[in-house]
Motif scaffolding. Structure first.
Motif, PDB file in Angstrom:
ATOM      1  N   HIS A   1     -17.738 -15.283   3.468  1.00 20.05           N
ATOM      2  CA  HIS A   1     -18.330 -13.950   3.404  1.00 20.05           C
ATOM      3  C   HIS A   1     -17.267 -12.915   3.771  1.00 20.05           C
ATOM      4  N   ILE A   2     -17.173 -11.884   2.958  1.00 23.39           N
ATOM      5  CA  ILE A   2     -16.168 -10.837   3.153  1.00 23.39           C
ATOM      6  C   ILE A   2     -16.871  -9.490   3.238  1.00 23.39           C
ATOM      7  N   ALA A   3     -16.482  -8.700   4.228  1.00 23.69           N
ATOM      8  CA  ALA A   3     -16.947  -7.317   4.334  1.00 23.69           C
ATOM      9  C   ALA A   3     -15.719  -6.456   4.590  1.00 23.69           C
ATOM     10  N   SER A   4     -15.372  -5.600   3.635  1.00 18.11           N
ATOM     11  CA  SER A   4     -14.165  -4.799   3.784  1.00 18.11           C
ATOM     12  C   SER A   4     -14.464  -3.320   3.606  1.00 18.11           C
ATOM     13  N   ALA A   5     -13.530  -2.510   4.066  1.00 18.46           N
ATOM     14  CA  ALA A   5     -13.677  -1.060   3.980  1.00 18.46           C
ATOM     15  C   ALA A   5     -12.310  -0.438   3.745  1.00 18.46           C
ATOM     16  N   PHE A   6     -12.315   0.698   3.071  1.00 21.54           N
ATOM     17  CA  PHE A   6     -11.088   1.421   2.729  1.00 21.54           C
ATOM     18  C   PHE A   6     -11.352   2.912   2.872  1.00 21.54           C
ATOM     19  N   GLN A   7     -10.369   3.645   3.429  1.00 24.18           N
ATOM     20  CA  GLN A   7     -10.537   5.094   3.534  1.00 24.18           C
ATOM     21  C   GLN A   7      -9.191   5.805   3.499  1.00 24.18           C
ATOM     22  N   ASP A   8      -9.127   6.921   2.764  1.00 23.67           N
ATOM     23  CA  ASP A   8      -8.034   7.879   2.824  1.00 23.67           C
ATOM     24  C   ASP A   8      -8.551   9.121   3.535  1.00 23.67           C
ATOM     25  N   SER A   9      -7.804   9.609   4.531  1.00 19.48           N
ATOM     26  CA  SER A   9      -8.265  10.790   5.261  1.00 19.48           C
ATOM     27  C   SER A   9      -7.070  11.623   5.714  1.00 19.48           C
ATOM     28  N   ALA A  10      -7.363  12.859   6.111  1.00 13.41           N
ATOM     29  CA  ALA A  10      -6.318  13.768   6.577  1.00 13.41           C
ATOM     30  C   ALA A  10      -6.793  14.489   7.827  1.00 13.41           C
ATOM     31  N   ARG A  11      -5.841  14.881   8.654  1.00 17.54           N
ATOM     32  CA  ARG A  11      -6.151  15.628   9.869  1.00 17.54           C
ATOM     33  C   ARG A  11      -6.489  17.066   9.523  1.00 17.54           C
ATOM     34  N   LEU A  12      -7.371  17.660  10.320  1.00 17.55           N
ATOM     35  CA  LEU A  12      -7.730  19.062  10.178  1.00 17.55           C
ATOM     36  C   LEU A  12      -7.115  19.856  11.328  1.00 17.55           C
TER      37      LEU A  12
ATOM     38  N   PRO B   1       0.151  18.266  10.637  1.00 19.60           N
ATOM     39  CA  PRO B   1      -0.602  17.654   9.532  1.00 19.60           C
ATOM     40  C   PRO B   1      -0.352  16.163   9.462  1.00 19.60           C
ATOM     41  N   GLY B   2      -1.338  15.436   8.985  1.00 16.09           N
ATOM     42  CA  GLY B   2      -1.182  13.988   8.893  1.00 16.09           C
ATOM     43  C   GLY B   2      -2.180  13.382   7.922  1.00 16.09           C
ATOM     44  N   PHE B   3      -1.757  12.284   7.333  1.00 16.56           N
ATOM     45  CA  PHE B   3      -2.583  11.536   6.381  1.00 16.56           C
ATOM     46  C   PHE B   3      -2.685  10.102   6.868  1.00 16.56           C
ATOM     47  N   ARG B   4      -3.819   9.447   6.584  1.00 18.07           N
ATOM     48  CA  ARG B   4      -3.983   8.037   6.964  1.00 18.07           C
ATOM     49  C   ARG B   4      -4.711   7.274   5.859  1.00 18.07           C
TER      50      ARG B   4
ATOM     51  N   ASP C   1       0.812  -1.216   0.000  1.00 19.50           N
ATOM     52  CA  ASP C   1       0.000   0.000   0.000  1.00 19.50           C
ATOM     53  C   ASP C   1       0.847   1.267   0.000  1.00 19.50           C
ATOM     54  N   LEU C   2       2.152   1.130   0.076  1.00 18.41           N
ATOM     55  CA  LEU C   2       3.020   2.286   0.239  1.00 18.41           C
ATOM     56  C   LEU C   2       2.983   3.228  -0.971  1.00 18.41           C
ATOM     57  N   SER C   3       2.960   2.663  -2.182  1.00 21.30           N
ATOM     58  CA  SER C   3       2.984   3.509  -3.379  1.00 21.30           C
ATOM     59  C   SER C   3       1.754   4.411  -3.461  1.00 21.30           C
ATOM     60  N   GLY C   4       0.573   3.830  -3.244  1.00 19.20           N
ATOM     61  CA  GLY C   4      -0.649   4.619  -3.289  1.00 19.20           C
ATOM     62  C   GLY C   4      -0.682   5.678  -2.207  1.00 19.20           C
ATOM     63  N   THR C   5      -0.193   5.334  -1.028  1.00 17.44           N
ATOM     64  CA  THR C   5      -0.178   6.289   0.082  1.00 17.44           C
ATOM     65  C   THR C   5       0.766   7.442  -0.208  1.00 17.44           C
ATOM     66  N   ALA C   6       1.931   7.132  -0.773  1.00 18.89           N
ATOM     67  CA  ALA C   6       2.899   8.188  -1.100  1.00 18.89           C
ATOM     68  C   ALA C   6       2.316   9.171  -2.099  1.00 18.89           C
ATOM     69  N   LEU C   7       1.522   8.669  -3.026  1.00 16.12           N
ATOM     70  CA  LEU C   7       0.938   9.520  -4.058  1.00 16.12           C
ATOM     71  C   LEU C   7      -0.129  10.447  -3.502  1.00 16.12           C
ATOM     72  N   VAL C   8      -0.991   9.924  -2.649  1.00 13.58           N
ATOM     73  CA  VAL C   8      -2.168  10.674  -2.210  1.00 13.58           C
ATOM     74  C   VAL C   8      -1.912  11.502  -0.957  1.00 13.58           C
ATOM     75  N   SER C   9      -0.876  11.169  -0.189  1.00 14.60           N
ATOM     76  CA  SER C   9      -0.707  11.778   1.132  1.00 14.60           C
ATOM     77  C   SER C   9      -0.473  13.277   1.090  1.00 14.60           C
ATOM     78  N   SER C  10       0.020  13.821  -0.020  1.00 14.96           N
ATOM     79  CA  SER C  10       0.224  15.269  -0.091  1.00 14.96           C
ATOM     80  C   SER C  10      -1.095  16.027   0.007  1.00 14.96           C
ATOM     81  N   PHE C  11      -2.205  15.313  -0.182  1.00 17.96           N
ATOM     82  CA  PHE C  11      -3.539  15.881   0.028  1.00 17.96           C
ATOM     83  C   PHE C  11      -3.664  16.497   1.422  1.00 17.96           C
ATOM     84  N   ALA C  12      -2.916  15.944   2.391  1.00 21.22           N
ATOM     85  CA  ALA C  12      -3.005  16.435   3.765  1.00 21.22           C
ATOM     86  C   ALA C  12      -2.522  17.869   3.897  1.00 21.22           C
ATOM     87  N   TRP C  13      -1.612  18.299   3.031  1.00 20.20           N
ATOM     88  CA  TRP C  13      -1.101  19.672   3.105  1.00 20.20           C
ATOM     89  C   TRP C  13      -2.216  20.694   2.984  1.00 20.20           C
TER      90      TRP C  13
END
Length: 348
Positions: free
Chosen positions: A242-253, A224-227, A135-147
């Protein structure tokens, strides 16, 4: 899936607003279930222009017939990364012998290939550490959203760079057709989407107050922080998984709380003997652009495929504008479910 696939192009402007409703907090754990949770937290301890700190954590947690649970496996890494996504230092627990080989690598599309080459045992064992490394590549790409959430003036700089509505802008042109939501002509490419409205959804709380053991511990820090967070719940009923999964990208305010930019829920049923995917039910909960939710329709292509091959199938069948990169990662993470089902047999 029961949703029909659109038969022709739909004008972008006719789409409804993008979804903006979290499904958090996580549901209570079921009896006789296995829950895998993972997170990558990103911080800027040396300031927003310094190297980023990434802390990835993953855990498998077994809940028995009486509702009590215990941790079966955990994995964690901590690393530093430059602005161009080069890994400068890394440590992991438990640490694979080859973990040091990632120093000097860049978090992009080739990183997953590197992981397969130097840590094949993690993939074979469905090790929780592999999930957060993958998951590191996707996180590195999107995490600048936290700025932009912590420093609103940086969002204004970004708006000026994108030049709102200028279809000849080279920055916008680079985004065209990288995914379903950013297909050529869509609002996220033409600049028609207001960037200050891309992320305005309350991320909620991942941890359910009535089930404090439902998630592992997250990195706590100032500034600032991203998760990026994932949850995969697995149960078995006879010959059905049976599978139930969830995914979220978020940032601190700065004022407190978190804002989310991506969130999906994903349900699935799988034949326990053949691992054939019998059903897939993706649900877009929070997405940035009005065209993004349409990506859920193509997920039906994976029904009938073998769950153990889902990583490869997603890359082949849902590449580029055929899929959403975030939904694709949620689907790829299900490749570890067969191993999680084996863990379900362990006594609680």
């Amino acid at each position: 899936m029961t949703t029909s696939v659109p038969t022709g192009p739909i004008p972008s402007a006719s789409y409804p607003p993008p979804p903006r409703q979290t499904a958090n907090p996580a549901p209570l754990r079921s009896v006789n279930s296995l829950r895998r949770t993972s997170s990558i937290d990103v911080a800027w301890p040396d300031g927003v222009d310094g190297q980023r700190l990434f802390v990835g954590r993953a855990r498998d947690y077994l809940t028995g017939p009486d509702g009590t649970g215990r941790s079966l496996a955990m994995g964690e890494f901590s690393l530093r990364m430059t602005e161009d996504k080069t890994i400068t230092q890394i440590a992991a627990d438990p640490a694979p012998a080859s973990i040091g080989a990632l120093v000097g690598a860049r978090a992009g599309g080739h990183l997953r290939m590197t992981l397969r080459e130097i840590m094949p045992e993690l993939i074979a064992q469905a090790d929780p550490l592999y999930l957060v490394l993958d998951d590191l590549s996707g996180t590195a790409l999107v995490s600048s959203f936290a700025w932009g959430q912590w420093f609103p003036e940086r969002m204004e700089i970004l708006r000026q760079r994108l030049g709102g509505g200028n279809e000849d802008n080279p920055v916008l042109a680079q985004r065209a057709n990288v995914c379903w939501g950013l297909q050529e002509g869509n609002s996220g490419v033409t600049g028609d989407a207001a960037l200050d409205k891309v992320a305005d959804a309350d991320a909620g709380q991942l941890r359910n107050p009535a089930d404090p053991e439902g998630w592992h511990e997250f990195l706590e820090h100032e500034g600032p922080g991203f998760r990026r967070a994932r949850r995969i719940d697995v149960t078995r009923d006879g010959n059905l998984i049976h599978i139930a999964s969830a995914f979220q990208d978020s940032a601190r305010l700065r004022e407190g709380g978190r804002v989310a930019i991506h969130e999906y829920n994903l349900g699935a049923t799988v034949d326990a003997e053949t691992l054939e995917v019998l059903s897939l039910d993706p649900e877009a909960r929070i997405l940035p652009f009005r065209e993004c939710p349409g990506a859920v329709h193509n997920v039906a292509r994976l029904v009938g495929r073998n769950l153990g091959q889902v990583r490869e199938d997603v890359l082949e069948m849902l590449r580029g504008p055929e899929g959403c990169t975030h939904l694709n990662d949620a689907l790829r993470a299900l490749a570890d479910v067969p191993r999680l089902v084996e863990e379900l047999r362990q006594p609680a």
